[in-house]
Design an enzyme around this catalytic site. Structure first.
Site, mmCIF file in Angstrom:
data_model
loop_
_atom_site.group_PDB
_atom_site.id
_atom_site.type_symbol
_atom_site.label_atom_id
_atom_site.label_comp_id
_atom_site.label_asym_id
_atom_site.label_seq_id
_atom_site.Cartn_x
_atom_site.Cartn_y
_atom_site.Cartn_z
ATOM 1 N N SER A 31 0.840 -1.196 0.000
ATOM 2 C CA SER A 31 0.000 0.000 0.000
ATOM 3 C C SER A 31 0.871 1.240 0.000
ATOM 4 C CB SER A 31 -0.904 0.018 1.231
ATOM 5 O OG SER A 31 -1.571 1.261 1.345
ATOM 6 N N TYR A 44 -2.496 -0.929 10.071
ATOM 7 C CA TYR A 44 -2.486 -1.270 8.640
ATOM 8 C C TYR A 44 -1.193 -0.761 7.996
ATOM 9 C CZ TYR A 44 -3.944 -1.415 3.744
ATOM 10 O OH TYR A 44 -4.021 -1.658 2.401
ATOM 11 N N LYS A 48 1.811 -3.035 6.182
ATOM 12 C CA LYS A 48 2.223 -2.852 4.787
ATOM 13 C C LYS A 48 3.696 -2.470 4.692
ATOM 14 C CE LYS A 48 -1.656 -4.040 2.934
ATOM 15 N NZ LYS A 48 -1.769 -5.166 2.006
#
Length: 150
Positions: A31, A44, A48
């Site tokens: 991401s 998150y 990533k």
């Protein structure tokens, strides 16, 4: 980490013996939030970023075996994934997503086709000298624009 990192690592461990025979390529989906984090998405973003360094380490490890390892780091993609993952109606969320896309330097969100084409390129002989790269496929939003969806 249990969702975004461990399964990827385990799958790659299982695939390496086959990829050694074919001199294959690995493309991990990360991401752009590993490059430009948003604090409310810290877990998150961290997971990533872990994938990004995994790609670099695996490129060092697997390069001598003829296996290339890269990642794509997309920004928001024009599909229903974000809305569904937040439990929202995709139709209601669309204006918020479109606003984010219009703020990107390229003036639009990425598409699944954009990402598929990049994965095809990274899997092909046309990218034979690329390994250990985290490629931000983000319409320039890492450097300008707003990827925060409220």
């Amino acid at each position: 980490m249990l969702t975004n990192v461990r399964p990827v690592l385990r799958l790659l461990q299982l695939a390496v013996p086959y990829l050694e025979k074919t001199k294959g390529a690995i493309v991990v989906t990360s991401s752009m939030l590993s490059f430009k984090p948003i604090s409310i998405y810290m877990p998150y973003c961290m997971s990533k970023a872990a994938l990004d360094i995994m790609v670099k380490c695996l490129a060092l490890d697997l390069g001598p075996k003829g296996i290339r390892v890269n990642s794509i780091n997309p920004a928001i993609i024009a599909d229903d994934f974000i809305a569904k993952s937040l439990g929202l109606d995709p139709k209601v969320m669309s204006p918020e997503l479109e606003k984010a896309g219009k703020s990107y330097p390229l003036g639009r969100l990425g598409t699944t086709e954009d990402m598929a084409n990049l994965i095809l390129f990274l899997s092909s002989k046309d990218s034979a000298f690329l390994t250990g790269q985290n490629i931000c496929a983000d319409g320039g939003s890492t450097w300008g624009g707003d990827s925060q969806v409220n």
